[in-house]
Design a protein around this motif. Structure first.
Motif, PDB file in Angstrom:
ATOM      1  N   PHE A  21     -12.747  -6.036  49.754  1.00 26.54           N
ATOM      2  CA  PHE A  21     -11.412  -5.877  50.329  1.00 26.54           C
ATOM      3  C   PHE A  21     -10.525  -7.069  49.957  1.00 26.54           C
ATOM      4  CE2 PHE A  21     -14.362  -3.575  53.063  1.00 26.54           C
ATOM      5  CZ  PHE A  21     -13.735  -2.344  53.215  1.00 26.54           C
ATOM      6  N   PRO A  22     -10.397  -7.350  48.674  1.00 27.93           N
ATOM      7  CA  PRO A  22      -9.679  -8.565  48.250  1.00 27.93           C
ATOM      8  C   PRO A  22      -8.198  -8.574  48.610  1.00 27.93           C
ATOM      9  CG  PRO A  22     -10.102  -7.123  46.383  1.00 27.93           C
ATOM     10  CD  PRO A  22     -10.877  -6.554  47.528  1.00 27.93           C
ATOM     11  N   SER A  23      -7.606  -7.393  48.799  1.00 28.38           N
ATOM     12  CA  SER A  23      -6.170  -7.344  49.091  1.00 28.38           C
ATOM     13  C   SER A  23      -5.878  -7.004  50.544  1.00 28.38           C
ATOM     14  CB  SER A  23      -5.496  -6.311  48.177  1.00 28.38           C
ATOM     15  OG  SER A  23      -6.028  -5.010  48.400  1.00 28.38           O
ATOM     16  N   CYS A  24      -6.881  -7.087  51.411  1.00 24.67           N
ATOM     17  CA  CYS A  24      -6.652  -6.743  52.821  1.00 24.67           C
ATOM     18  C   CYS A  24      -5.753  -7.783  53.486  1.00 24.67           C
ATOM     19  CB  CYS A  24      -7.980  -6.611  53.572  1.00 24.67           C
ATOM     20  SG  CYS A  24      -8.835  -8.178  53.887  1.00 24.67           S
ATOM     21  N   ASP A  25      -5.187  -7.411  54.615  1.00 26.02           N
ATOM     22  CA  ASP A  25      -4.258  -8.298  55.319  1.00 26.02           C
ATOM     23  C   ASP A  25      -4.963  -9.229  56.298  1.00 26.02           C
ATOM     24  OD1 ASP A  25      -1.542  -7.222  54.434  1.00 26.02           O
ATOM     25  OD2 ASP A  25      -2.572  -5.401  55.078  1.00 26.02           O
ATOM     26  N   GLY A  26      -6.165  -8.858  56.708  1.00 28.45           N
ATOM     27  CA  GLY A  26      -6.902  -9.698  57.635  1.00 28.45           C
ATOM     28  C   GLY A  26      -8.332  -9.199  57.791  1.00 28.45           C
TER      29      GLY A  26
END
Length: 239
Positions: A21-26
């Motif tokens: 999940f490299p582009s997740c927000d948190g």
């Protein structure tokens, strides 16, 4: 943990998020590894917040030599789970969010944590008199089955049902959160350690030697402030 080749939980969680999940927000790491209660069979509970996710989902994965339970939400879907957990009085997701260690945060985690902590502090919805009366009936009915049961195998499972009903009754009538499985005892301990010890002993004595006395006394003590056992006159759905 007993496995010296295993990455530390926080390191494994960071690697997992960077990989999957490299582009997740948190993201948060929660569960027993955070509470210091991990065992050899403990997994990593990871909560992911990603505004690009269409709908929430849960997935079980083995990665970095860890069993990982990942709970994925967008920036709105978690609120439905908070509300659902509140209504059933089992705050699974709010607890995880509140206790979770931050793995990644693009500015969304603090507000979500505050919401979780506010919900936990609020406590569950108070039971009505009608609900308490109904619960008294079902506990009484199960207790009668337990007292009258002469089959050891049946008695074990009736006792299991009675333990769940009584623990729920004690916690909800005292405006406390309930739990399932291991969280039954954890929730009871958070409410009253002394009562929990009495609760455990009562059921342990029965499971060991079949003596029902302590369970019967425990149930009667729990029901007494609310009018005791209740059977005669109970009605459900009558018009």
């Amino acid at each position: 943990m007993g496995d010296f080749n295993k990455l530390e939980p926080i390191i494994a969680a960071h690697k997992f998020i960077n990989k999957c999940f490299p582009s997740c927000d948190g993201a948060l790491l929660a569960g027993s590894v955070v509470r210091g209660e991990a065992t050899e069979t403990s997994d990593l509970d990871i909560i992911v917040f990603d505004k690009k996710i269409v709908s929430s989902y849960r997935e079980s994965i083995i990665d970095f030599d860890w069993h990982i339970e990942v709970f994925v939400h967008n920036l709105i879907s978690y609120q439905d789970f908070f509300e659902s957990d509140y209504k059933r009085a089992r705050p699974s997701l709010p607890r995880m969010v509140s206790e979770g260690l931050v793995i990644k945060d693009n500015g969304v985690v603090d507000s979500i944590k505050i919401q979780a902590e506010q919900l936990l502090a609020k406590g569950p919805e108070k039971w009505s008199i009608e609900t308490i009366t109904t619960k008294r009936y079902f506990i009484t009915d199960t207790l009668d089955d337990f007292i009258g049961c002469n089959e050891r195998a049946e008695g074990i499972f009736i006792a299991n049902a009675l333990a769940e009903l009584v623990s729920e009754f004690v916690l909800r009538t005292n405006n406390r959160w309930i739990g399932a499985s291991k969280w039954i005892i954890r929730s009871l301990k958070q409410y009253d350690v002394k009562f929990t010890e009495q609760f455990i002993v009562a059921f342990d004595v029965f499971y060991k030697n079949g003596d029902k006395t302590e369970i019967i006394k425990l149930v009667d003590d729990v029901l007494y402030p609310y009018g005791g056992r209740f059977f005669n006159g109970f009605s459900l759905g009558k018009k």
